[in-house]
Design a protein around this motif. Structure first.
Motif, short mmCIF file in Angstrom:
data_model
loop_
_atom_site.label_atom_id
_atom_site.label_comp_id
_atom_site.label_asym_id
_atom_site.label_seq_id
_atom_site.Cartn_x
_atom_site.Cartn_y
_atom_site.Cartn_z
N UNK A 173 0.81 -1.21 0.00
CA UNK A 173 0.00 0.00 0.00
C UNK A 173 0.85 1.27 0.00
N UNK A 174 2.12 1.14 -0.30
CA UNK A 174 3.01 2.30 -0.33
C UNK A 174 3.18 2.79 -1.77
N UNK A 175 2.77 4.00 -2.10
CA UNK A 175 2.96 4.49 -3.47
C UNK A 175 4.43 4.79 -3.73
N UNK A 176 4.90 4.39 -4.88
CA UNK A 176 6.27 4.66 -5.30
C UNK A 176 6.21 5.81 -6.29
N UNK A 177 6.98 6.86 -6.04
CA UNK A 177 6.87 8.08 -6.83
C UNK A 177 8.27 8.57 -7.21
N UNK A 178 8.41 9.04 -8.45
CA UNK A 178 9.64 9.72 -8.86
C UNK A 178 9.30 11.13 -9.29
N UNK A 179 10.21 12.03 -8.99
CA UNK A 179 10.07 13.40 -9.45
C UNK A 179 10.69 13.53 -10.84
N UNK A 180 10.45 14.65 -11.47
CA UNK A 180 11.04 14.89 -12.80
C UNK A 180 12.56 14.83 -12.69
N UNK B 235 11.23 8.59 -14.77
CA UNK B 235 10.98 9.95 -14.31
C UNK B 235 9.48 10.28 -14.27
N UNK B 236 9.09 11.09 -13.27
CA UNK B 236 7.73 11.60 -13.16
C UNK B 236 6.69 10.49 -13.27
N UNK B 237 6.86 9.44 -12.46
CA UNK B 237 5.97 8.28 -12.49
C UNK B 237 5.42 7.99 -11.11
N UNK B 238 4.32 7.22 -11.09
CA UNK B 238 3.70 6.83 -9.81
C UNK B 238 3.20 5.40 -9.92
N UNK B 239 3.65 4.56 -9.01
CA UNK B 239 3.25 3.15 -8.98
C UNK B 239 2.69 2.84 -7.59
N UNK B 240 1.45 2.37 -7.56
CA UNK B 240 0.80 2.05 -6.28
C UNK B 240 0.90 0.55 -6.03
N UNK B 241 1.25 0.19 -4.80
CA UNK B 241 1.59 -1.19 -4.45
C UNK B 241 0.57 -1.76 -3.48
N UNK B 242 0.13 -2.99 -3.73
CA UNK B 242 -0.77 -3.69 -2.82
C UNK B 242 -0.41 -5.17 -2.84
N UNK B 243 0.49 -5.57 -1.94
CA UNK B 243 0.90 -6.96 -1.83
C UNK B 243 0.28 -7.57 -0.57
N UNK B 244 -0.37 -8.71 -0.73
CA UNK B 244 -0.96 -9.42 0.39
C UNK B 244 -0.75 -10.91 0.17
#
Length: 333
Positions: A122-129, A147-156
């Protein structure tokens, strides 16, 4: 010499990986190693080069003149010193891996304990430009976030799920009884024991490039709109989920090397090259005239360093380069 990061030559990093992968628990590092190896052809070549050197030194070690027979004649104190030196070399090599695994040379702001930042449920992974960052999941899978990306994580325990909200990610997925499911808009990509890139544009377009293994892709939950993408294949969909015909776009030409910050082009217009480079730029490169925009270039460019790209293009085409408050301008002299 080709570079694996801004700080360490690629041969040094390859040697460090060789130490780790021949250590006590290589399977624990398999996902990270595969991600590094597939990030650039230079990485694979360097690893093979270091492996051959090690094999050659092993032959020398076993020879009557230079090998163990001569070593055993030396004092116990010298042997103990060498053992300590060997252990120190291993520790130093491992430290290089920890620092260099930030693909593309972008600094990682976080603990260096295992070489890549650890992503939790549940931790979003984010990169800045301008950033390219590496992450490792609890199951050993890895992600390199562009660069400039967002990946949302949900591992169970029941499922492994990711959602690419924007940008691009390279995933190296470990084999597991729970396939990894990646959502991007209305698209769903499912894979296990595979490596692939997923790109999700602001307009809803989706692209998938398979580097290893295969993946199932479907849109909108409709089984009839599903397909299996094998290794070496690339596919792109428009925002409505319709597959688009293959095209030699700039993004496709650099698909193998982007985690290292490099791009290879057989032929690309300068305006297309600049558009890709500006994805990493704090201040954009601006082309001031149509003639310059239409020029074509080929070669290898480090697009994660926009100022270097601008300077190289100015030299190649004898362009005037001017730095202003709104960016770096290129134009005909």
């Amino acid at each position: 010499m080709s570079e694996a990061s801004d700080d360490y030559p690629v041969d040094t990093v390859a040697h460090a990986w060789l130490v780790k992968m021949r250590g006590e628990n290589p399977d624990a590092h398999r996902g990270e190693f595969d991600a590094w190896l597939s990030a650039s052809p230079d990485h694979k070549a360097a690893y093979e080069r270091i492996t051959k050197k090690l094999a050659a030194s092993a032959i020398l070690k076993s020879s009557p003149r230079h090998g163990t027979a001569q070593t055993e004649q030396r004092s116990g104190r010298r042997r103990a010193g060498r053992r300590w030196l060997s252990a120190g070399a291993v520790i130093a090599a491992a430290a290089v891996v920890l620092l260099a695994f930030g693909a593309g040379g972008a600094p990682l702001s976080g603990p260096l304990g295992d070489g890549a930042l650890t992503a939790r449920a549940a931790e979003p992974l984010v990169t800045r430009r301008g950033e390219i960052r590496s992450f490792r999941f609890a199951d050993g899978s890895t992600a390199v976030l562009d660069t400039d990306s967002r990946l949302e994580v949900s591992f169970a325990q029941a499922a492994r799920r990711l959602r690419l909200a924007k940008g691009r990610v390279r995933l190296s997925v470990t084999k597991n009884e729970r396939p990894l499911r990646v959502e991007a808009g209305d698209g769903i990509v499912t894979a296990e024991d595979a490596a692939f890139d997923i790109g999700f544009e602001e307009n809803g377009a989706l692209s998938v490039t398979m580097l290893r293994g295969e993946a199932d892709i479907r849109f909108g939950g409709a089984p009839e709109r599903a397909q299996t993408l094998p290794s070496g294949r690339f596919v792109t969909y428009d925002p409505g989920g319709k597959e688009q015909p293959p095209a030699a776009s700039p993004r496709q030409q650099d698909s193998r090397e982007w985690p290292s910050g490099w791009a290879n082009y057989r032929s690309v217009r300068l305006d297309q090259l600049i558009a890709e480079t500006n994805r990493y730029a704090a201040k954009p490169i601006v082309i001031d005239d149509a003639r310059t925009a239409g020029l074509e270039a080929s070669g290898r460019f480090r697009i994660s360093q926009p100022e270097t790209v601008a300077e190289r293009l100015a030299q190649l085409f004898d362009l005037e380069i001017t730095k202003r408050a709104d960016g770096t301008h290129l134009r005909q002299r």
